[in-house]
Design an enzyme around this catalytic site. Structure first.
Site, PDB file in Angstrom:
ATOM      1  N   MET A 113    -118.767  38.579  22.781  1.00  0.00           N
ATOM      2  CA  MET A 113    -118.195  38.504  24.120  1.00  0.00           C
ATOM      3  C   MET A 113    -118.660  37.251  24.830  1.00  0.00           C
ATOM      4  SD  MET A 113    -118.560  41.264  27.193  1.00  0.00           S
ATOM      5  CE  MET A 113    -117.863  40.939  28.816  1.00  0.00           C
ATOM      6  N   ASP A 165    -119.996  31.566  24.861  1.00  0.00           N
ATOM      7  CA  ASP A 165    -121.034  30.773  24.213  1.00  0.00           C
ATOM      8  C   ASP A 165    -120.515  30.264  22.869  1.00  0.00           C
ATOM      9  OD1 ASP A 165    -123.517  29.569  23.816  1.00  0.00           O
ATOM     10  OD2 ASP A 165    -124.344  31.334  22.811  1.00  0.00           O
ATOM     11  N   SER A 197    -122.211  37.143  18.163  1.00  0.00           N
ATOM     12  CA  SER A 197    -122.855  37.999  19.162  1.00  0.00           C
ATOM     13  C   SER A 197    -122.517  39.455  18.854  1.00  0.00           C
ATOM     14  CB  SER A 197    -122.423  37.590  20.573  1.00  0.00           C
ATOM     15  OG  SER A 197    -123.191  38.269  21.549  1.00  0.00           O
ATOM     16  N   THR A 198    -121.925  40.188  19.789  1.00  0.00           N
ATOM     17  CA  THR A 198    -121.662  41.610  19.597  1.00  0.00           C
ATOM     18  C   THR A 198    -120.822  41.845  18.341  1.00  0.00           C
ATOM     19  OG1 THR A 198    -121.688  41.895  21.983  1.00  0.00           O
ATOM     20  CG2 THR A 198    -120.770  43.692  20.690  1.00  0.00           C
ATOM     21  N   HIS A 251    -126.985  36.396  18.711  1.00  0.00           N
ATOM     22  CA  HIS A 251    -127.635  36.856  19.938  1.00  0.00           C
ATOM     23  C   HIS A 251    -128.398  38.141  19.652  1.00  0.00           C
ATOM     24  CE1 HIS A 251    -124.229  34.633  22.270  1.00  0.00           C
ATOM     25  NE2 HIS A 251    -125.213  33.817  21.944  1.00  0.00           N
TER      26      HIS A 251
END
Length: 359
Positions: free
Chosen positions: A298, A301, A179-180, A205
């Protein structure tokens, strides 16, 4: 107020600035929000106001967003979220912004409307909170717990099976979640891959349409083939498939052939695509023939799905805190006992192509 997230919006559209300000200030974790209509006004305001997150438009008068981003990162690295269109050109520019240090991208087409849907609002706020906790070159921030509304699990897309995964094949498959900070981490990871590696399926993501540009850019820099996943694509050696934004991707199998299903569905763990959905499918259809890798990001997930993979006999690995932009997703997986090994980013590729890595 001092513990709340401070945000600066840089966008030449008054509608976008007003809409984003209203959405941001509706969240109790967001504090002061100020805006500027172009980078020159932003520079003036940055002399008096240091935000935790900047939301940056690309196309603006007097100075474009990419030029401003380069100057900002060279002088004072701050977490930046790009606000861009869904056009092919806009997606390509957003990919360039990631190279310059941007952390996330949001879809301007959805923001620039009166009907900013609840789902889009929630995803946007999550991105802002993740960016505020990012660890950049001039920053070191610990991830703090963020209270979230109830989340759907992978059951919403793929029911849990009690039976063991079919194990008639010995062909390995690799599944990855990020993700991030993941756009840069995945570039490092995939560029280290030799041609003869097991097939890889990735969830990053990212909004719809941006994943195609992301895959295209990676394909141009990697030895292996990288593409956005399409329904029924085979998972082949020397190839990596990236889940399309706004769609879940699941690993499946027919005989010895692995392939992917791309499908719609609700947000799972507050995301679509969801790492949990991909990892659960790998547990069911690849079992001990799979390797699960969870990277910077973050939230949680992927943690439950990775645990299911480990319980099915898969090998599992997490990116370490030092090299993660946000150590939320790997940390959660480690805490619940889902991870066999924790390694820095530059060693994650060894989990795929080095025999005996998990011994």
């Amino acid at each position: 107020m001092s513990n709340k997230i401070k945000v600066m919006i840089i966008d030449d559209s008054a509608v976008v600035r007003q809409t984003l300000t209203a959405v941001l200030t509706s969240d109790p974790k967001i504090g002061e929000v100020i805006s500027a209509n172009d980078p020159y006004h932003a520079v003036e305001k940055l002399r008096r106001f240091v935000p935790d997150v900047i939301i940056l438009d690309i196309e603006m008068p007097r100075m474009d967003g990419l030029t401003f981003l380069q100057k900002l990162m060279a002088q004072h690295a701050l977490p930046v979220i790009i606000c861009s269109t869904l056009s092919e050109e806009g997606s390509e520019v957003a990919m360039k912004a990631f190279e310059f240090g941007a952390l996330e991208v949001v879809e301007k087409a959805k923001i620039n409307t009166k009907s900013f849907l609840e789902e889009s609002r929630m995803i946007f706020l999550d991105k802002v909170k993740a960016a505020a906790q990012a660890k950049l070159k001039k920053q070191k921030r610990k991830v703090q717990a963020v209270k979230a509304s109830p989340k759907l699990t992978a059951d919403a897309v793929l029911p849990e099976k009690r039976s063991k995964a079919m194990l008639q094949t010995t062909e390995k498959v690799v599944v990855v979640g990020a993700s991030t900070g993941g756009t840069e981490a995945l570039r490092v990871f995939l560029e280290a891959m030799p041609l003869d590696i097991p097939g890889i399926v990735i969830v990053q993501h990212m909004p719809e349409n941006f994943t195609a540009a992301f895959a295209k850019r990676l394909n141009s820099t990697c030895r292996i083939t990288v593409k956005e996943a399409e329904n029924n694509d085979s998972v082949l050696r020397g190839h990596a498939l990236i889940a399309p934004g706004n769609h879940h991707v699941l690993l499946n199998r027919s005989g010895a052939r692995y392939y992917v299903n791309v499908k719609n569905g609700p947000l799972v763990s507050r995301h679509r695509p969801s790492v949990d959905v991909l990892f659960r499918s790998a547990a069911q259809y690849a079992g001990r023939n799979s390797i699960g890798i969870i990277m910077t990001g973050m939230g949680d997930d992927g943690s439950r799905g990775l645990l299911e993979m480990k319980e099915a006999g898969a090998s599992t690995v997490a990116q370490d805190e030092e090299t993660s932009v946000v150590f939320g997703m790997p940390l959660k997986a480690i805490e619940i006992g889902a991870v066999d090994k924790v390694v820095p980013l530059e060693k994650l590729a060894l989990a795929v192509h080095q025999p005996g890595f998990f011994k």
